[in-house]
Design an enzyme around this catalytic site. Structure first.
Site, PDB file in Angstrom:
ATOM      1  N   ALA A 256       0.842  -1.194   0.000  1.00  0.00           N
ATOM      2  CA  ALA A 256       0.000   0.000   0.000  1.00  0.00           C
ATOM      3  C   ALA A 256       0.875   1.242   0.000  1.00  0.00           C
ATOM      4  O   ALA A 256       2.041   1.205   0.419  1.00  0.00           O
ATOM      5  CB  ALA A 256      -0.920  -0.005   1.215  1.00  0.00           C
ATOM      6  N   ASP A 257       0.286   2.343  -0.448  1.00  0.00           N
ATOM      7  CA  ASP A 257       0.977   3.621  -0.401  1.00  0.00           C
ATOM      8  C   ASP A 257      -0.049   4.744  -0.360  1.00  0.00           C
ATOM      9  O   ASP A 257      -1.155   4.605  -0.885  1.00  0.00           O
ATOM     10  CB  ASP A 257       1.905   3.811  -1.606  1.00  0.00           C
ATOM     11  CG  ASP A 257       2.922   4.899  -1.336  1.00  0.00           C
ATOM     12  OD1 ASP A 257       3.884   4.621  -0.593  1.00  0.00           O
ATOM     13  OD2 ASP A 257       2.739   6.034  -1.810  1.00  0.00           O
ATOM     14  N   THR A 258       0.344   5.844   0.254  1.00  0.00           N
ATOM     15  CA  THR A 258      -0.529   7.005   0.403  1.00  0.00           C
ATOM     16  C   THR A 258       0.261   8.279   0.157  1.00  0.00           C
ATOM     17  O   THR A 258       1.404   8.390   0.601  1.00  0.00           O
ATOM     18  CB  THR A 258      -1.124   7.052   1.832  1.00  0.00           C
ATOM     19  OG1 THR A 258      -1.893   5.872   2.046  1.00  0.00           O
ATOM     20  CG2 THR A 258      -1.998   8.277   2.042  1.00  0.00           C
TER      21      THR A 258
END
EC number: 3.6.1.9
Length: 192
Positions: free
Chosen positions: A75-77
């Protein structure tokens, strides 16, 4: 509930305690295995969700222990404002500058999550809009000094004190702002 993955070994490739908490909230059994990947991209080439989706891929490429029964989750934000990504702050000064930039304005939080098996992948992305009220210098420095948000995109965690006192409006998923697009991820997992 998720019969299609009941014999799979789920690995969350993330150091984020928030992602661990959100994934655990889906009643999934999983292991945490942070991967060491260079999170580098060309800001001239990649914009908005292209960045988060690319970084999900970079993290997956660092995984070396593939077996047929493994499902890898990355995941990444990012915080997106004024046509650029506002990264994680590297220092107290940067964290203060970021919150001064966000104060009294709108920005977007873009989170992607990816599911990989040896033969398949799905990446889902969600965007939430956040408006901060005006933050005083005292509020900003208090938050940065007490919470040290150096592992958070945009220099803040919506689930922390600054979110309580500073976030005026949210349009979209709160969990996307926390760093994991839970609703879209669960739908993808059901169909994986």
């Amino acid at each position: 509930m998720l019969k299609n993955i009941q014999n799979k070994k789920i690995i969350l490739a993330s150091q984020s305690p928030r992602r661990r908490e959100l994934l655990a909230g889906l009643d999934l059994e999983f292991e945490v295995m942070p991967l060491h990947a260079e999170e580098i991209y060309d800001p001239e080439e990649l914009k908005r969700e292209q960045i988060t989706e690319f970084l999900c891929e970079v993290k997956a490429q660092a995984f070396q222990q593939w077996e047929d029964d493994i499902l890898l989750i990355t995941a990444d934000t990012i915080v997106w404002m004024e046509e650029r990504a506002v990264e994680k702050p590297k220092s107290r000064g940067e964290a203060i500058e970021m919150l001064e930039l966000l104060s009294g304005k709108n920005h977007e939080v873009i989170s992607s999550a990816a599911i990989y098996s040896p033969s398949k992948k799905i990446i889902v992305t969600d965007v939430a809009k956040v408006r901060f009220g005006d933050l005083s210098t005292e509020e900003i420095t208090y938050y940065v000094d007490k919470y040290q948000p150096y592992d958070k995109a945009g220099g803040y965690g919506v689930q922390e004190w600054i979110g309580y006192v500073g976030v005026e409006e949210i349009v979209g998923s709160y969990y996307t702002i926390m760093g994991f697009p839970v609703y879209r991820f669960f739908k993808a997992l059901k169909n994986f």
